[in-house]
Scaffold this active site. Structure first.
Site, short mmCIF file in Angstrom:
data_model
loop_
_atom_site.label_atom_id
_atom_site.label_comp_id
_atom_site.label_asym_id
_atom_site.label_seq_id
_atom_site.Cartn_x
_atom_site.Cartn_y
_atom_site.Cartn_z
N ALA A 269 0.81 -1.19 -0.18
CA ALA A 269 -0.01 -0.01 -0.02
C ALA A 269 0.96 1.11 0.08
O ALA A 269 0.87 1.97 1.03
CB ALA A 269 -0.83 0.02 1.11
N ASP B 46 -8.56 11.41 -10.33
CA ASP B 46 -7.09 10.88 -9.89
C ASP B 46 -5.76 10.91 -10.91
O ASP B 46 -4.84 10.87 -10.48
CB ASP B 46 -7.16 9.13 -9.52
CG ASP B 46 -7.64 9.11 -8.01
OD1 ASP B 46 -8.13 9.90 -7.46
OD2 ASP B 46 -7.42 7.79 -7.57
N HIS C 290 -27.56 19.80 21.64
CA HIS C 290 -27.01 19.00 22.79
C HIS C 290 -27.82 17.92 23.06
O HIS C 290 -29.04 17.97 23.37
CB HIS C 290 -26.76 19.84 24.01
CG HIS C 290 -26.23 19.27 25.43
ND1 HIS C 290 -25.02 19.12 25.67
CD2 HIS C 290 -27.12 18.74 26.34
CE1 HIS C 290 -24.94 18.22 26.65
NE2 HIS C 290 -26.00 18.37 27.19
#
Ligand code: FAD
Ligand code: AMP
Length: 475
Positions: A276, A319, A451
């Site tokens: 990897a 990519d 909250h």
């Protein structure tokens, strides 16, 4: 099949398929060509991300995390269970079913938008012509006014660590193991190495991660990286830094891995070895010699900030071009290009691309690290809040990690937000939105957070920047 389109997209991964869909939404005629073939021989859109990356890895991370929690955490909640057993085949069937549903979903969205999906190999010729080679070898010529190249990336292989797909494997093989390796070696402590190492560690492997660099997670803020390293060590991930793998060889049913560190040369014996060490742009067979599209020195298709290549009306996204190799970065580029082709305004804000590592605890950040801000020389303030002080995190039995905000001393602009803790990958969305709108920490301070939620950690970290946190001691 028609022979002329307004737009042809080559590559149907998370950069290519959104480009095709948005172009169709812009009333353009669109074809998207993809050649992805799975180990069982089936073709599927979705690219690396859906078939062999983001989605299957997250499926296994979730399953393995539940396995781990059932074994070690349920008793703390007062839940007694019998022996917790692993059914890896069922876990893998679930992973495969998720991938199949998601990739099938792309075809359904293509159909509803009128995108023509073509399974086969696309090659760009001169003059915006594209040669399509179908799975049976038949060749067809199609053309378009605009072509978008989205051919993605492929794992980097090391010459001295010969891949065989069985013992020495890449990330895709490692997502499809049919048995838990007793001893697992991972070369590279990057995002993919850490995620895959975590999956198999939780399922029972003894995992050794060999990382050539001396610094752990050099891309991340170092406060966060140090905290992460502590947790991974506790989980039993043996991460060796400054350990450069020089070679590996299969011997019978074992792999001998040779690595060098400051003490000298060592051999590690493992049952499987995952390589990897990063990914490289994939352009094999994509460009005819006279296409005119230029690559840079590292093999990425050369583009400007709008993803225009050196050839008019040819674009490249994802990519295969510079920038972080992340699905969401590619998606935004694909959508931007489809809008620009239609004559609309579009841009990608590269300063606010979030990064997430889906380990436990999760790690996520956007903007600059403290080290980068320091190196830039701008005076800054830091505020952080530990999840140990978050009621919701405690209720989840997940009171580990922190949220950290860095802002400019002069005008309070948020420069970076870093989270390590439960659901950090979800929490970072608020940080991205804040930075997209150039928010100051005061803006975050004045924003009401429900909250009890994990998001209060970001609110409190923003208050801590001015030493005004309510639920933690201000330092
Ligand atoms: P790809 O997804 O690689 O797709 C390109 C497609 O084009 C492929 O289908 C390929 O077969 C096809 N193709 C190539 N050449 C041709 C041609 N000539 N003709 C026809 N088709 C062609 N990123 C995240 O953001 N989040 C994550 O959690 C994440 N996890 C990951 C985990 C792993 C294990 C891996 C390996 C990657 C992960 N990534 C993650 C990265 C992410 O998968 C990539 O950034 C993303 O897939 C890039 O998209 P792309 O469309 O550019 O390329
Ligand atoms: P990434 O690029 O984030 O996927 O991470 C890949 C990691 O692999 C980087 O941190 C590299 O330093 C590491 N790496 C590359 N080659 C080697 C090697 N031969 N031995 C050990 N680690 C390596």
């Amino acid at each position: 099949m028609s022979t002329h389109y307004d737009v042809i997209v080559i590559g149907g991964g998370p950069a290519g398929y959104p480009a095709a869909i948005r172009a169709a939404q812009n009333k353009l005629s669109v074809a998207c060509i993809d050649e992805w073939q799975n180990f069982d021989g089936s073709y599927a859109f979705g690219g690396t991300c859906l078939n062999a990356g983001c989605i299957p890895s997250k499926a296994l991370l979730e399953s393995s995390e539940l396995f781990q929690r059932a074994q070690h955490e349920f008793a703390t909640h007062g839940i007694q269970v019998g022996e917790v057993k692993l059914d890896l085949a069922a876990m893998q069937r679930r992973r495969a079913a998720i991938v199949k549903t998601m990739t099938g979903g792309i075809l359904a969205v293509f159909k509803s938008n009128g995108v023509v999906g073509i399974q086969g190999h696309g090659r760009l010729l001169a003059g915006n012509q594209v040669e399509v080679t179908a799975p049976d070898g038949t060749k067809t010529l199609i053309s378009a006014k605009d072509v978008v190249l989205a051919s993605g990336s492929t794992p980097i292989r090391l010459k001295t660590v010969p891949h065989d797909g069985k013992f020495i494997v890449d990330s895709w093989n490692a997502l499809e193991f049919d048995a838990v390796p007793k001893r697992l070696g991972v070369i590279g402590a990057g995002v993919i190495g850490l995620e895959l190492g975590s999956v198999w560690r939780r399922l029972g492997s003894e995992v050794t991660v060999l990382e050539a660099m001396d610094q752990f997670l050099a891309v991340a803020d170092q406060t966060i990286a140090k905290e992460a390293q502590r947790h991974f060590k506790k989980q039993g991930l043996d991460i060796k830094l400054g350990a450069k793998v020089s070679s590996a060889a299969v011997a019978g049913d074992l792999v001998n891995v040779v690595y060098v560190d400051k003490q000298g040369e060592h051999t590690l014996q493992v049952d499987k070895l995952i390589v990897a060490v990063g990914r490289r742009p994939f352009t094999e067979g994509l460009l005819a010699a006279d296409s005119g599209v230029e690559l840079d020195a590292r093999g990425f298709i050369q583009v400007d900030e709008h993803c225009r290549t050196s050839v008019p009306h040819v674009w490249a996204v994802g990519d295969v071009v510079r920038g972080p190799m992340l699905a969401h970065k590619g998606k935004e580029e694909g959508v931007m290009v489809a809008d620009l082709i239609a004559g609309l305004f579009a841009e990608v804000n590269y300063k606010v691309v979030p990064s997430v590592i889906y380990t436990a605890p999760e790690i996520a950040w956007v903007g600059q690290t403290e080290e980068q801000v320091k190196a830039g020389g701008r005076a800054y303030k830091v505020g952080s809040f530990p999840f140990a002080a978050s009621g919701r995190a405690r209720a989840m039995e997940a009171g580990q990690g922190m949220a950290k905000i860095i802002s400019a001393s002069d005008d309070d602009e948020i420069l970076g937000i870093h989270v390590i803790g439960p659901m950090a990958g979800e929490l970072i969305a608020e940080a991205v939105l804040a930075m997209e709108y150039s928010a100051s920490t005061e803006d975050l301070q004045r924003t009401i957070h429900a909250h009890p939620t994990l998001s209060e950690a970001l609110h409190e970290a923003a208050l801590a920047v001015d030493k005004r946190a309510i639920d933690a001691i201000n330092r």
